[in-house]
Design an enzyme around this catalytic site. Structure first.
Site, short mmCIF file in Angstrom:
data_model
loop_
_atom_site.label_atom_id
_atom_site.label_comp_id
_atom_site.label_asym_id
_atom_site.label_seq_id
_atom_site.Cartn_x
_atom_site.Cartn_y
_atom_site.Cartn_z
N GLU A 40 4.99 -4.67 0.31
CA GLU A 40 5.29 -3.26 0.05
C GLU A 40 6.77 -3.09 -0.32
O GLU A 40 7.11 -2.38 -1.28
CB GLU A 40 4.96 -2.44 1.29
CG GLU A 40 5.34 -0.97 1.21
CD GLU A 40 5.48 -0.35 2.59
OE1 GLU A 40 6.23 0.63 2.70
OE2 GLU A 40 4.87 -0.86 3.56
N ASP A 44 7.79 -1.69 -3.97
CA ASP A 44 8.55 -0.45 -4.08
C ASP A 44 9.69 -0.60 -5.09
O ASP A 44 9.90 0.27 -5.94
CB ASP A 44 9.09 -0.08 -2.70
CG ASP A 44 10.01 1.13 -2.73
OD1 ASP A 44 9.51 2.24 -2.94
OD2 ASP A 44 11.23 0.95 -2.54
N ASP A 113 1.49 2.90 0.73
CA ASP A 113 2.07 1.60 1.06
C ASP A 113 1.24 0.46 0.48
O ASP A 113 1.78 -0.54 0.01
CB ASP A 113 2.17 1.44 2.58
CG ASP A 113 3.21 2.37 3.21
OD1 ASP A 113 4.00 2.97 2.45
OD2 ASP A 113 3.22 2.49 4.44
N GLU A 116 1.89 0.02 -3.26
CA GLU A 116 3.15 -0.71 -3.47
C GLU A 116 2.98 -2.19 -3.14
O GLU A 116 3.51 -3.06 -3.86
CB GLU A 116 4.26 -0.11 -2.62
CG GLU A 116 4.70 1.26 -3.10
CD GLU A 116 5.82 1.86 -2.27
OE1 GLU A 116 6.60 2.64 -2.83
OE2 GLU A 116 5.92 1.55 -1.06
#
Length: 225
Positions: A40, A44, A113, A116
């Protein structure tokens, strides 16, 4: 015979060479000591870069402030959760018993989450150009629709301007609950707004995100009520 992961890969538009990566990306910290938070973190940053790069070339005359607001709209948790639902991601998540019982597979923060984490997993399984093409295919309609300007202001700013324009007092935000460990917290915020009968609740992985969620809900109530 097709496995559930095969079906998900078709929705994502990407077939993993290393099945372990997609399985890890779908594993919430409540389910296993090996979970998706590192993926994640990676995803991101990749998502932010891919969207920033596209906006930079798509809008050559737009200033940094408007590009930042457009990017924030496209990479915020709510948008990522929408993507997750388009992929039916909740059907594939690996959650611990507590999260399953509380409906974690429907929660915006968990879906966002996981999206990502999948981006991070695709990058590790391929390369930056491949993950760029995949992410842009997911975002195609949103990138075509987005425009610089007032609509990209964050919910707190829009709520403040809405109230100021009507000579109403500014909203008051209060943190009412923080749960979870330091690196995996959920904040609950109450927002008191003139014109709304009772405090509006917002939740998020940071105080700021919870306040933005509350402001978004308050705006909806003020404009639709």
């Amino acid at each position: 015979m097709n496995s559930p992961i095969d079906k998900l890969e078709r929705k994502l538009g990407y077939q993993f060479k290393d099945a372990g990566l997609i399985n890890l990306a779908l594993t919430h910290r409540s389910a296993n000591s090996k979970h998706n938070e590192r993926l994640e973190f990676l995803g991101d940053s990749i998502l932010s870069f891919v969207i920033a790069d596209d906006l930079y070339h798509r809008f050559p005359k737009v200033n940094e402030g408007d590009m930042s607001r457009m990017r924030a709209t496209l990479v915020r948790g709510h948008t990522l959760a929408e993507l997750g639902r388009e992929f039916d991601l909740g059907d594939y998540l690996k959650l611990g018993p507590g999260e399953l019982k509380s409906g974690g597979f429907r929660r915006d923060s968990i879906l966002a989450d996981a999206v990502e984490a999948i981006i991070g997993a695709i990058y590790l399984d391929s390369d930056i150009e491949k993950v760029r093409s995949i992410v842009l295919s997911w975002y195609n309609s949103r990138l075509e629709a987005i425009k610089p300007g007032v609509s990209q202001k964050d919910p707190k700013t829009r709520l403040q301007e809405f109230l100021q324009g009507r000579r109403k007092p500014l909203p008051v935000y209060t943190v009412t609950n923080i749960k979870g460990e330091a690196h995996n917290q959920e904040f609950t915020v109450e927002c008191e707004v003139a014109g709304v009968d009772k405090p509006v609740i917002g939740k998020g992985t940071s105080r700021r995100k919870a306040e933005q969620a509350a402001a978004e809900t308050a705006l909806e109530q003020l404009t639709n009520g």
